[in-house]
Write an enzyme that holds these catalytic residues in place. Sequence first.
Site, short mmCIF file in Angstrom:
data_model
loop_
_atom_site.label_atom_id
_atom_site.label_comp_id
_atom_site.label_asym_id
_atom_site.label_seq_id
_atom_site.Cartn_x
_atom_site.Cartn_y
_atom_site.Cartn_z
N MET A 38 35.88 43.90 48.42
CA MET A 38 34.94 43.73 47.32
C MET A 38 34.22 42.41 47.53
SD MET A 38 37.03 45.20 44.01
CE MET A 38 38.72 45.08 44.55
N MET B 296 35.53 54.12 42.25
CA MET B 296 36.03 53.12 41.30
C MET B 296 36.06 53.73 39.90
SD MET B 296 36.86 50.41 42.96
CE MET B 296 37.25 49.51 41.45
N MET C 239 38.63 39.93 47.31
CA MET C 239 37.49 39.62 46.44
C MET C 239 36.95 38.23 46.74
SD MET C 239 39.11 40.87 42.80
CE MET C 239 40.12 42.34 42.68
N ASP D 127 40.58 54.35 42.38
CA ASP D 127 41.11 53.00 42.16
C ASP D 127 40.68 52.49 40.79
OD1 ASP D 127 42.03 50.42 42.30
OD2 ASP D 127 40.73 49.79 43.95
N ASP E 59 43.31 44.32 47.83
CA ASP E 59 41.97 44.01 47.33
C ASP E 59 41.55 42.61 47.73
OD1 ASP E 59 41.28 46.39 45.79
OD2 ASP E 59 42.93 45.82 44.47
N HIS F 242 40.57 46.93 50.83
CA HIS F 242 39.36 47.17 50.03
C HIS F 242 38.58 45.87 49.92
CE1 HIS F 242 37.74 48.48 45.78
NE2 HIS F 242 36.78 48.31 46.67
N PHE G 32 38.80 43.12 38.51
CA PHE G 32 39.99 42.73 37.75
C PHE G 32 40.95 43.91 37.63
CE2 PHE G 32 36.62 39.92 36.27
CZ PHE G 32 37.24 38.67 36.32
N GLY G 33 42.23 43.62 37.65
CA GLY G 33 43.23 44.64 37.43
C GLY G 33 43.47 44.85 35.95
#
Length: 227
Positions: free
Chosen positions: A73, A142, A42, A180, A40, A71, A148-149
Site C-alpha cells: 500500500m 479491499m 504502508m 482484505d 501489509d 501487500h 488501518f486494521g
Amino acid sequence: MNATRPKPQLAPSLLASDFANLQAEVERLADSAADWLHCDVMDGRFVPNISFGVPVLEAIARYAKQPLDVHLMIESPQDYLHAIRDAGASSITVHYEACPHLHRVVQQIKKLGCKACVALNPATPVSLLEDIAPDLDMVLVMSVNPGFGGQTFIPNTLRKVAALKELLVDCGSPALIEIDGGVSSDNAAALVQAGADVLVAGSFVFSGGDPVGTLSKLRQQVDEVAY
C-alpha cells in the site's frame, strides 16, 4: 464442496499481531490453518498510516513456515519490487490506483518469480481490470478503505466479488480472488459463495488471543460451504 475448485485459502494479517512478539506470533501460526501470512507494507503517503518495511519482512521470513503474501500500500511500488522479493515475498500485490503503468509493473513482478496481484480500493470498479486480468495471478478486493486494521466490512463487497468472478471467467483468467478487510465468521461463508478464494483476516484472528483456534474454526466454516 465442489471438487473442481481448490479449498479457500486463509491468510492471517500480521498487521494485527503483537509486534513486540512478532517471532512468537509467526512461529505459533506455523502449524495452524493459515495457508499464507499476509504482510501489509504502508508508506504514510498512499495510505494514511505507516506499518513496516523490508527489514521486518526479512525477519518474518526467517521464521515463517507459510509463504509471505505481501501487500504494498505504497506509492511507486515498482521501485521496491526487487527488495520485497529478496525479503522473502512469494506474492506481491500492488494497487491499481498507485500504478499508471500497471501492465509493466505486473510483468516486473512475474520476472522476479513472484505471483502478481493487483488490489482494488472500494470505489474502484472491477471493470478496469478487463485488459490486465489474463496476466494476473490474483486480484485483491479491499473490503475496507486501506490503511488501518479493525475497520467494518463494506457490504457491497459481495456484489463486487461476484462481478469480478464473472469478469475473470469471461476473460479466461485463472486469477484468484482475495478479500482484505473486516473478514470474520460473519461474512466468510458468503464471500466464498460469491467467488472469493483467499480470505485475509487480521483483527478477527488476533484480537481474541487464540489465533490458532480462531483460524481452525474459520477453516471449518469455509470448508463446509457448498459451491
